[in-house]
Enzyme design. Sequence first.
Site, PDB file in Angstrom:
ATOM      1  N   ASP A 384       0.814  -1.210   0.000  1.00 54.82           N
ATOM      2  CA  ASP A 384       0.000   0.000   0.000  1.00 54.82           C
ATOM      3  C   ASP A 384       0.856   1.272   0.000  1.00 54.82           C
ATOM      4  OD1 ASP A 384      -2.280   1.537   0.125  1.00 54.82           O
ATOM      5  OD2 ASP A 384      -3.060   0.602   1.945  1.00 54.82           O
ATOM      6  N   GLU A 433      -5.378  -0.991  -6.987  1.00 50.59           N
ATOM      7  CA  GLU A 433      -6.438  -0.061  -6.590  1.00 50.59           C
ATOM      8  C   GLU A 433      -6.581   1.036  -7.654  1.00 50.59           C
ATOM      9  OE1 GLU A 433      -7.949   2.493  -2.719  1.00 50.59           O
ATOM     10  OE2 GLU A 433      -5.813   2.314  -3.108  1.00 50.59           O
ATOM     11  N   GLU A 439     -13.630   2.554   0.318  1.00 54.69           N
ATOM     12  CA  GLU A 439     -13.067   3.137   1.534  1.00 54.69           C
ATOM     13  C   GLU A 439     -13.101   4.660   1.516  1.00 54.69           C
ATOM     14  OE1 GLU A 439      -8.324   3.121   1.051  1.00 54.69           O
ATOM     15  OE2 GLU A 439      -9.247   1.160   0.809  1.00 54.69           O
TER      16      GLU A 439
END
Length: 895
Positions: A384, A433, A439
Amino acid sequence: MRLSRVAGAATALVLNTVVPAIGSAAENPPRTLITENSWTLTAPTAGAPSARVELNPSSGTLTLSAFRGVQTVLAPAALGLRTTQADLTRGLSPLGRSDRTVLEWYTMTTGKRRVRSAVMTETRLAFANASGARLDLLVRISADGVAYRYEVPDPTGVTVTSEASAFSVPANSTAWLLPYNAQYEQARIETTAGAAPPRDYGYPSLFKVGDNFVLLTESDVDGRYAGSRLVHEGSGSYQVVLADAQVHSSGALRTPWRTAIIGDLATVTESTLVDDLASPARFTDTSWIRPGKSAWSWLSENSSPGDFERQKAYVDFAARNGWSYVLVDEGWSSTWVPELTRYARAKGVDILLWFHWTRLDTPQERDSWLPLVQSWGVKGVKVDFMESDSQSRYQWYDAVLERTAQLRLMINFHGSTIPHGLARTWPHVMTMEAVRGAENWPSPNTNPVQVFTRNVVGSMDYTPVTFEATHRETSIAHEVALSVAYESGWQHLADKPEVYERHPQALRFLNQVPTAWDETRFVAGNPSNEAVIARRKGERWFVGAIAAGEPRTVSAPLRFLGAGLWLVEVVRDDAGEQRTDVLRDRRIMSPFNTLSVNVRRHGGFAAIICRYIPGRQTCDEPIRQIPPSELTVTPTGPVEVESGSFVEVSGTFTAPASTWIRDVKFGVRPPVGWSSQGEELTRSFMAPGESLQGRWTVRLDPGSGNSGLGDIDLPIAAEFRLPGDATGTPRVHVEQAVRTFVLPPAPTGSPYVSDLPFLSETNGYGPVERDRSNGEAASGDGNPLTMGGVTYARGLGTHAPSEVSIYLGRNCQSFTADIGLDDETTQTGSVTFKVLGDGGVLYDSGVIRSKGPARSISVGVSGVRMLSLQVTDGGDGKNFDHADWANARLSCDES
């Protein structure tokens, strides 16, 4: 695993149209001398777009335009690049031309279509400036688009400072644009090509030009170059701008493909051009790569990834419903993940782990963490916060992809750039992503456009299907439909088990949905407010229909089905106003029919379709359930081990009481740095309740640099298949471990704690820092330890909640430190410092709520074997809880 440049599963056949040659690079096909200044390039496929390259004879500048039929979809726009050695945007003269046809067949592990074929014509146009500096322009034309790249055949290296590359779209064209940031998480805007605000826009960018659509993006980007973005300069002109001021190639330069997918909406949506242009797969054996659904807790309950028992509940839920994975996000601990992995694998569920990219940003970190989690049985990682399109970040992508491929770890890039064909080159990339996903609480109005933009270019980690976890503007059926409408090799479904179980019909559908597809079809819709997509896996079709805006009837023509009758099971909202479970209807239909469903505001529907056979009641397939088996190991308690010593271990495996099992393997799995004596036991079949016993000798190899210190598990595992398992179904893995404690040297003299090995470490954000403050998430990014304006050279920088364990071996008498909140934060946190000896509290600071001068402590540790330094938050969360153990030091015996 040996990595190779070309995958055996992929075949590329290149047909060269040979013409008389002039001097050219040896690797290029022969080229003919150019005498004209304009070249029209076409593809052999009917209805395909075409392109025109033009050279202005007076300025020596190049442009490219694109057409579909008689319509100009891209007006002439500049080509060329600038380097530190030459300006290759003007003063160019033609050298030669060569043409070839590229035919490629390859397979994918993820994406909208498993088996791919591509037919592309390629033209190479060679140019040089007055100084003789060379620029080759390669243009490819396929049925679904036009792409070009540059090559500079200078073996001494090339440094690019900018590109002249641009795209020119008619100013009145409708545009769906993504305001650029490096994580690609802004909300798309609908405007026109000319009226869009002057600013940077990210790929892919979609335009409607007359009856045609154009999707602009790039392909085959890696560490050889930098990523780019589009800058709107006015009217319909969009300039390609690189992420770096300079991009360096150590040898001959090859840029990414500047790519325009062109056609009707079905052509754009179903296109695989980005993958077709990408580099072939780097390895051949993909048997270990497994797409699937994942239970994921972070969005619905942010703190749960740090809770072992709660993660077990997610494992139990995944096992009951046949989901392949549980993703344990930020907050997991190495103290319990190995046990969670064993618990999950015995139930047919695998564990995926989250990493901040900075934990893997050096070769040493990758060689430390990745083999370790692989040894636990973890099957993949989510990495991430990369958030950069720079060349250096792409070089990091290259490195982490190579290392994870070697270790057979699948990967998900979150907080990342968009796919550029990466999943073709590295088939273990399951998803990325680069989208404003669940989110970020996106507006339902932005959901349909993702089908026609971001998801066109590769798997999209949107984390869909949230009934209660986020805002509740979309209907339940809309959320269910996202599992089909949005393609992702790993589909991380983002709500709680209890929420899904309160919606049993929705859960029933989710349990059936695959995440890798044999075929994808655009059915109906438009980028503004509606998308209907059909995807096939095997003999079954799945339909996902999502709508934004007011209630309406959404229709899906069933022309994509083969001839005959089909059973159609529709999942839809009820007619009321409450957010209740979906309803399920059965219909018998043919490809001449249209499936029409009344949907709510921000609603939708989903469907499963299979061949109708008289008497068939459902398209559902059985969910694989793993019956419980039993494995016991000895010794049962921790065993102290020194280098070169032996441990005798044994195990008894008992087959499930309810079924025969087959292809059984039973043995010890020594970690790196250990060796074993004794054979693995195998059985072709075991009867229900039958037992198998084994005994092995395991040795910690002397001088092994990878054996680790402290608690080390020696796993003993049984693997088997169930009677009905199809070829390729993973074996059930049942494992227990003998716990050992590898003795480190006991500290002597007066060592600083920051010089000693940590036997375990947890931290609220990033790693515990040695002789620096906590800083941010990266290792080594802290500042000098500072409290009350005083700087300390030695100590530990932590972030609550944290704990560091150090082996004392009962050889020390006291521990001293200066403790407090570090000055580096913008606001004041609140923490409690605790010193623990063998689990008992030796010192408790109480809550410290303000920054300022450090507090000096001295704690007796006589007789303590294991010392733990613990920081907890002050009861108000962990924000700004940067806690220092400055001058942390021990007083120990000399021997």
